[in-house]
Design a protein around this motif. Sequence first.
Motif, PDB file in Angstrom:
ATOM      1  N   GLN A   1       0.809  -1.215   0.000  1.00 24.91           N
ATOM      2  CA  GLN A   1       0.000   0.000   0.000  1.00 24.91           C
ATOM      3  C   GLN A   1       0.847   1.273   0.000  1.00 24.91           C
ATOM      4  OE1 GLN A   1       0.428  -2.051   2.469  1.00 24.91           O
ATOM      5  NE2 GLN A   1       0.565  -1.015   4.459  1.00 24.91           N
ATOM      6  N   LEU A   2       2.175   1.141  -0.004  1.00 26.89           N
ATOM      7  CA  LEU A   2       3.046   2.309   0.071  1.00 26.89           C
ATOM      8  C   LEU A   2       2.959   3.145  -1.204  1.00 26.89           C
ATOM      9  CD1 LEU A   2       5.333   3.895   1.532  1.00 26.89           C
ATOM     10  CD2 LEU A   2       6.962   2.384   0.350  1.00 26.89           C
ATOM     11  N   THR A   3       2.720   4.422  -1.035  1.00 28.30           N
ATOM     12  CA  THR A   3       2.779   5.361  -2.158  1.00 28.30           C
ATOM     13  C   THR A   3       3.762   6.467  -1.829  1.00 28.30           C
ATOM     14  OG1 THR A   3       0.918   6.648  -1.287  1.00 28.30           O
ATOM     15  CG2 THR A   3       0.411   4.899  -2.885  1.00 28.30           C
ATOM     16  N   GLY A   4       4.278   7.075  -2.874  1.00 28.25           N
ATOM     17  CA  GLY A   4       5.262   8.133  -2.689  1.00 28.25           C
ATOM     18  C   GLY A   4       4.780   9.434  -3.287  1.00 28.25           C
ATOM     19  N   VAL A   5       5.703  10.202  -3.803  1.00 31.13           N
ATOM     20  CA  VAL A   5       5.407  11.499  -4.408  1.00 31.13           C
ATOM     21  C   VAL A   5       4.446  11.304  -5.583  1.00 31.13           C
ATOM     22  CG1 VAL A   5       6.416  13.457  -5.619  1.00 31.13           C
ATOM     23  CG2 VAL A   5       7.604  12.447  -3.658  1.00 31.13           C
TER      24      VAL A   5
ATOM     25  N   LEU B   1       5.000  26.515  -0.023  1.00 28.52           N
ATOM     26  CA  LEU B   1       5.265  25.759   1.195  1.00 28.52           C
ATOM     27  C   LEU B   1       4.305  24.596   1.382  1.00 28.52           C
ATOM     28  CD1 LEU B   1       6.182  28.575   3.752  1.00 28.52           C
ATOM     29  CD2 LEU B   1       7.700  27.132   2.379  1.00 28.52           C
ATOM     30  N   ASP B   2       3.053  24.737   0.983  1.00 27.69           N
ATOM     31  CA  ASP B   2       2.097  23.640   1.115  1.00 27.69           C
ATOM     32  C   ASP B   2       2.494  22.476   0.206  1.00 27.69           C
ATOM     33  OD1 ASP B   2       0.590  25.007   2.989  1.00 27.69           O
ATOM     34  OD2 ASP B   2      -0.774  25.858   1.504  1.00 27.69           O
ATOM     35  N   TRP B   3       2.818  22.779  -1.032  1.00 24.25           N
ATOM     36  CA  TRP B   3       3.243  21.733  -1.975  1.00 24.25           C
ATOM     37  C   TRP B   3       4.545  21.098  -1.499  1.00 24.25           C
ATOM     38  CZ3 TRP B   3       7.422  20.442  -4.911  1.00 24.25           C
ATOM     39  CH2 TRP B   3       7.229  19.534  -5.961  1.00 24.25           C
ATOM     40  N   LEU B   4       5.450  21.934  -1.048  1.00 29.99           N
ATOM     41  CA  LEU B   4       6.744  21.429  -0.597  1.00 29.99           C
ATOM     42  C   LEU B   4       6.569  20.510   0.608  1.00 29.99           C
ATOM     43  CD1 LEU B   4       9.793  21.649  -1.142  1.00 29.99           C
ATOM     44  CD2 LEU B   4       9.862  23.566   0.459  1.00 29.99           C
ATOM     45  N   GLY B   5       5.712  20.883   1.558  1.00 37.50           N
ATOM     46  CA  GLY B   5       5.486  20.059   2.736  1.00 37.50           C
ATOM     47  C   GLY B   5       4.879  18.711   2.377  1.00 37.50           C
ATOM     48  N   ALA B   6       3.887  18.702   1.473  1.00 38.53           N
ATOM     49  CA  ALA B   6       3.255  17.447   1.064  1.00 38.53           C
ATOM     50  C   ALA B   6       4.245  16.548   0.340  1.00 38.53           C
ATOM     51  CB  ALA B   6       2.050  17.739   0.172  1.00 38.53           C
TER      52      ALA B   6
END
Length: 269
Positions: free
Chosen positions: A21-25, A62-67
């Motif tokens: 179930q692991l997902t990444g970027v 910053l929101d995109w970078l944090g996610a």
Amino acid sequence: MSGLRYVYAVCRPFGTPLPAQLTGVAGVPPKQLVHHDLVAVVGHVPEVDFAEEPLRAHLEDLDWLGATARAHQNVIDALTVVTTPLPLRLATVFRDDSGVRTMMQERKETFLRTLDRLDGRVEWGVKVYSEPTEASQHPEASERPGVSETPGARPAPSPGRTGSGRDYLRQRRDQRREHEEKWEQAEQFARRLHESLSGYAEDTRIHAPQNAALSRAPGRNILNAAYLVPRTESEAFVELVDRTKDDAPGLRVELTGPWAAYSFSGEDA
């Protein structure tokens, strides 16, 4: 699958599968890209977000970078359970599989040497903070007895308090001395703790104290250290931190990890 190749880490080949179930970027599961005796853990990401120009713009969001950082870390954490990963810098992107393999071939000796040094080891982080006191949260001027709030007015002693100016100065001097003594004790505690923890570590890094405005952690950061610890010594390392937490009133000890050995990888690719 089309798109660019996002590289999380370089490892030696490992047989244990990552969680299904692991997902990444970009919500895409990571895959292994094998090149001789190295493996790059990669994901496919869209050009609309990760080509040079849009990526540069996204890195200011910053929101995109944090996610993206959280998704990246999720993959690194999963790798740390099954192998020793050599994490690459956030948003390391190549055009295709061939570009990733070329990178691995060019840096093969460096990767292998670093992986040998990190094999069977993890990074633990330890921070020591001085807890904020009530007095430190109030402006000094508000505590001064007998001071007029009118600009330019001369201080006047409170009624019935002979020598209040001298008393105030003595009080402030005693407070400064007490603060200096507590700070010295805090630094001594941090030094002793670091020396004790270093006995379990093969390498250490002392990072700059964290900026409270950025970290939002209460108190002043006295020690901000990373320790490269063999997995076989990690339980004893953690127990030592736990035993030490209550040894110094007014101080807070925080333990994080185990992490992939970011501070010791020497990788900023």
